[in-house]
Design a protein around this motif. Structure first.
Motif, PDB file in Angstrom:
ATOM      1  N   ARG A 176      73.946 -57.674  24.687  1.00 54.20           N
ATOM      2  CA  ARG A 176      74.732 -58.279  23.425  1.00 54.20           C
ATOM      3  C   ARG A 176      74.106 -57.889  22.040  1.00 54.20           C
ATOM      4  NH1 ARG A 176      72.798 -61.853  27.029  1.00 54.20           N
ATOM      5  NH2 ARG A 176      71.286 -62.541  25.446  1.00 54.20           N
ATOM      6  N   GLN A 177      72.839 -57.810  21.863  1.00 54.38           N
ATOM      7  CA  GLN A 177      72.599 -57.647  20.550  1.00 54.38           C
ATOM      8  C   GLN A 177      71.196 -57.002  20.573  1.00 54.38           C
ATOM      9  OE1 GLN A 177      72.869 -61.260  18.439  1.00 54.38           O
ATOM     10  NE2 GLN A 177      70.794 -62.144  19.426  1.00 54.38           N
ATOM     11  N   LEU A 178      70.688 -56.248  19.759  1.00 51.62           N
ATOM     12  CA  LEU A 178      69.533 -55.584  19.542  1.00 51.62           C
ATOM     13  C   LEU A 178      68.958 -55.075  18.309  1.00 51.62           C
ATOM     14  CD1 LEU A 178      69.139 -52.003  19.516  1.00 51.62           C
ATOM     15  CD2 LEU A 178      70.254 -52.507  21.692  1.00 51.62           C
ATOM     16  N   THR A 179      67.721 -55.073  17.813  1.00 50.10           N
ATOM     17  CA  THR A 179      67.406 -54.632  16.664  1.00 50.10           C
ATOM     18  C   THR A 179      66.203 -53.568  16.830  1.00 50.10           C
ATOM     19  OG1 THR A 179      67.859 -56.739  15.169  1.00 50.10           O
ATOM     20  CG2 THR A 179      66.334 -55.089  14.372  1.00 50.10           C
ATOM     21  N   TYR A 180      66.404 -52.559  16.222  1.00 49.13           N
ATOM     22  CA  TYR A 180      65.317 -51.420  16.304  1.00 49.13           C
ATOM     23  C   TYR A 180      64.555 -51.252  15.061  1.00 49.13           C
ATOM     24  CZ  TYR A 180      63.215 -47.077  17.683  1.00 49.13           C
ATOM     25  OH  TYR A 180      62.381 -46.209  18.191  1.00 49.13           O
ATOM     26  N   GLY A 181      63.346 -51.190  14.971  1.00 47.41           N
ATOM     27  CA  GLY A 181      62.808 -51.043  13.671  1.00 47.41           C
ATOM     28  C   GLY A 181      61.870 -49.944  13.895  1.00 47.41           C
ATOM     29  N   ALA A 186      52.655 -48.561  23.171  1.00 43.80           N
ATOM     30  CA  ALA A 186      53.445 -49.605  23.120  1.00 43.80           C
ATOM     31  C   ALA A 186      53.041 -50.546  24.116  1.00 43.80           C
ATOM     32  CB  ALA A 186      54.920 -49.042  23.117  1.00 43.80           C
ATOM     33  N   PHE A 187      53.397 -51.857  23.759  1.00 47.62           N
ATOM     34  CA  PHE A 187      53.230 -53.066  24.802  1.00 47.62           C
ATOM     35  C   PHE A 187      54.602 -53.643  24.772  1.00 47.62           C
ATOM     36  CE2 PHE A 187      49.071 -52.551  23.079  1.00 47.62           C
ATOM     37  CZ  PHE A 187      48.433 -52.581  23.915  1.00 47.62           C
ATOM     38  N   TRP A 188      55.371 -53.626  26.196  1.00 48.84           N
ATOM     39  CA  TRP A 188      56.654 -54.385  26.096  1.00 48.84           C
ATOM     40  C   TRP A 188      56.635 -55.442  27.182  1.00 48.84           C
ATOM     41  CZ3 TRP A 188      59.422 -53.355  30.705  1.00 48.84           C
ATOM     42  CH2 TRP A 188      58.702 -52.437  31.376  1.00 48.84           C
ATOM     43  N   SER A 189      57.610 -56.150  27.176  1.00 48.78           N
ATOM     44  CA  SER A 189      57.981 -57.178  28.194  1.00 48.78           C
ATOM     45  C   SER A 189      59.354 -57.607  28.204  1.00 48.78           C
ATOM     46  CB  SER A 189      56.931 -58.516  27.806  1.00 48.78           C
ATOM     47  OG  SER A 189      56.959 -59.393  28.802  1.00 48.78           O
ATOM     48  N   ASP A 190      59.802 -57.846  29.370  1.00 48.75           N
ATOM     49  CA  ASP A 190      61.361 -57.948  29.604  1.00 48.75           C
ATOM     50  C   ASP A 190      61.475 -59.306  30.584  1.00 48.75           C
ATOM     51  OD1 ASP A 190      63.928 -57.904  29.989  1.00 48.75           O
ATOM     52  OD2 ASP A 190      64.030 -55.932  30.681  1.00 48.75           O
ATOM     53  N   ARG A 218      56.942 -48.708  16.197  1.00 52.00           N
ATOM     54  CA  ARG A 218      58.476 -49.022  16.255  1.00 52.00           C
ATOM     55  C   ARG A 218      58.524 -50.359  17.018  1.00 52.00           C
ATOM     56  NH1 ARG A 218      60.504 -44.200  19.485  1.00 52.00           N
ATOM     57  NH2 ARG A 218      58.532 -43.168  19.441  1.00 52.00           N
ATOM     58  N   VAL A 219      59.544 -51.318  16.686  1.00 56.45           N
ATOM     59  CA  VAL A 219      59.806 -52.286  17.379  1.00 56.45           C
ATOM     60  C   VAL A 219      61.126 -52.700  17.691  1.00 56.45           C
ATOM     61  CG1 VAL A 219      60.000 -53.480  14.972  1.00 56.45           C
ATOM     62  CG2 VAL A 219      59.605 -54.887  17.063  1.00 56.45           C
ATOM     63  N   LEU A 220      61.266 -53.291  18.979  1.00 54.55           N
ATOM     64  CA  LEU A 220      62.603 -53.393  19.573  1.00 54.55           C
ATOM     65  C   LEU A 220      62.709 -54.782  20.064  1.00 54.55           C
ATOM     66  CD1 LEU A 220      65.354 -52.466  20.700  1.00 54.55           C
ATOM     67  CD2 LEU A 220      63.992 -51.599  22.509  1.00 54.55           C
ATOM     68  N   VAL A 221      63.766 -55.403  19.846  1.00 53.86           N
ATOM     69  CA  VAL A 221      64.076 -56.627  20.572  1.00 53.86           C
ATOM     70  C   VAL A 221      65.488 -56.642  20.843  1.00 53.86           C
ATOM     71  CG1 VAL A 221      62.313 -58.138  19.170  1.00 53.86           C
ATOM     72  CG2 VAL A 221      64.705 -57.783  18.111  1.00 53.86           C
ATOM     73  N   ALA A 222      65.887 -57.193  22.129  1.00 51.44           N
ATOM     74  CA  ALA A 222      66.902 -57.031  22.643  1.00 51.44           C
ATOM     75  C   ALA A 222      67.630 -58.387  23.378  1.00 51.44           C
ATOM     76  CB  ALA A 222      67.285 -55.898  23.434  1.00 51.44           C
ATOM     77  N   ASP A 223      68.693 -58.779  23.189  1.00 57.11           N
ATOM     78  CA  ASP A 223      69.175 -60.159  23.961  1.00 57.11           C
ATOM     79  C   ASP A 223      68.460 -61.225  23.974  1.00 57.11           C
ATOM     80  OD1 ASP A 223      71.480 -58.426  24.521  1.00 57.11           O
ATOM     81  OD2 ASP A 223      70.944 -57.693  26.254  1.00 57.11           O
ATOM     82  N   GLU A 224      67.376 -61.373  23.078  1.00 56.86           N
ATOM     83  CA  GLU A 224      66.451 -62.467  23.086  1.00 56.86           C
ATOM     84  C   GLU A 224      65.503 -62.732  24.184  1.00 56.86           C
ATOM     85  OE1 GLU A 224      69.268 -65.903  22.327  1.00 56.86           O
ATOM     86  OE2 GLU A 224      69.667 -65.203  20.387  1.00 56.86           O
ATOM     87  N   ARG A 225      65.565 -61.503  25.097  1.00 56.25           N
ATOM     88  CA  ARG A 225      64.540 -61.601  26.222  1.00 56.25           C
ATOM     89  C   ARG A 225      63.526 -60.312  26.317  1.00 56.25           C
ATOM     90  NH1 ARG A 225      66.446 -57.934  29.711  1.00 56.25           N
ATOM     91  NH2 ARG A 225      68.380 -56.888  29.656  1.00 56.25           N
TER      92      ARG A 225
END
Length: 266
Positions: free
Chosen positions: A149-154, A240-244, A214-221
């Protein structure tokens, strides 16, 4: 015996790289050296191959047998036995096809067993770590590919938004995902705009707080955060540390969203 070069093959980096590449395609080191040596000769006996390579004559025979079984050389019976290599174009096709078939077989099996012994409760493994700029970029691109649906990449600078990520962002935008790229660096925004992706600015003073890497957030999850060497003690490469789809990810997505709302240029 025809005239030979004074120095055997193997005295330069290109030769070593070629041998290493052939071993990655499934040949043994001796097989790779004999194959290269035969191409240098055109045709040759075991003794002639040993002359132009650093393969002992006694080992040439076994390597030649292996190459024959793989279909990479022809053998002419006689005294001495002579060998002729498969043309480069045919050998390239043969090895690549075998490598692809082996890879397909392996990954088909991996896919068939995926999750068959998984613990239903893996909440203890909520946060994952990926090291190295290329690996981080691949993980980021995979998370972009999964966005619906949506994502922001910084990104702090243009080196953190390479081809793999740009391609993934462009494809996500094309399939209807609401994509935006945020950065204080004009080069990052220009790279995003060139691919047709919406770019927004960040206040310069905000960048060190969040965009060390860098930072990435996607679909509020889903969320990914990276830091660069020097930003954190004992870090020697981008990490990088990531979680889904975890409670941790959803909380962090909310916090990052609030941060972006505060620092995005209007």
């Amino acid at each position: 015996m025809s005239e030979r070069s004074e120095s055997p093959l193997g005295d330069d980096t290109d030769h070593a790289d070629a041998v290493a590449g052939l071993t990655q395609l499934g040949l043994s080191t001796y097989e790779a050296k004999v194959f290269v040596g035969l191409h240098a000769l055109g045709t040759g006996s075991a003794g002639e191959v040993a002359e132009v390579t650093d393969v002992p004559r006694s080992q040439v025979y076994g390597a030649a047998e292996g190459l024959e079984e793989l279909g990479l050389i022809d053998v002419q019976a006689g005294t001495p036995t002579r060998y002729r290599p498969l043309p480069v174009s045919e050998a390239r096709y043969l090895l690549f096809e075998r490598m692809k078939e082996a890879g397909d077989t392996a990954f088909d099996y991996v896919d068939s067993v995926a999750g068959t012994h998984a613990d239903d409760d893996d909440s203890g493994e909520a946060v994952w770590r990926t090291d190295g700029g290329e690996n981080v970029a691949q993980r980021a691109a995979a998370m972009v590919d999964a966005a619906e649906r949506q994502l922001t990449y910084g990104a702090a600078d243009v080196s953190r938004i390479g081809d793999a990520v740009l391609t993934a962002l462009s494809e996500a935008d094309a399939r209807g995902v609401d994509v935006r790229v945020a950065s204080a660096d004009p080069a990052v925004r220009a790279a995003a705009t060139d691919t047709g992706v919406t770019a927004v600015g960040l206040a310069e003073t905000a960048t060190p707080d969040l965009s060390n890497g860098r930072v990435l957030v996607a679909d509020e999850r889903a969320v990914l955060l990276s830091v660069l060497p020097g930003a954190v003690p004992h870090v020697s490469t981008e990490t990088a540390f990531w979680s889904d789809d975890t409670a941790f990810a959803r909380i962090l997505v909310t916090l990052i969203g609030e941060w972006f709302a505060e620092h995005l240029e209007t």
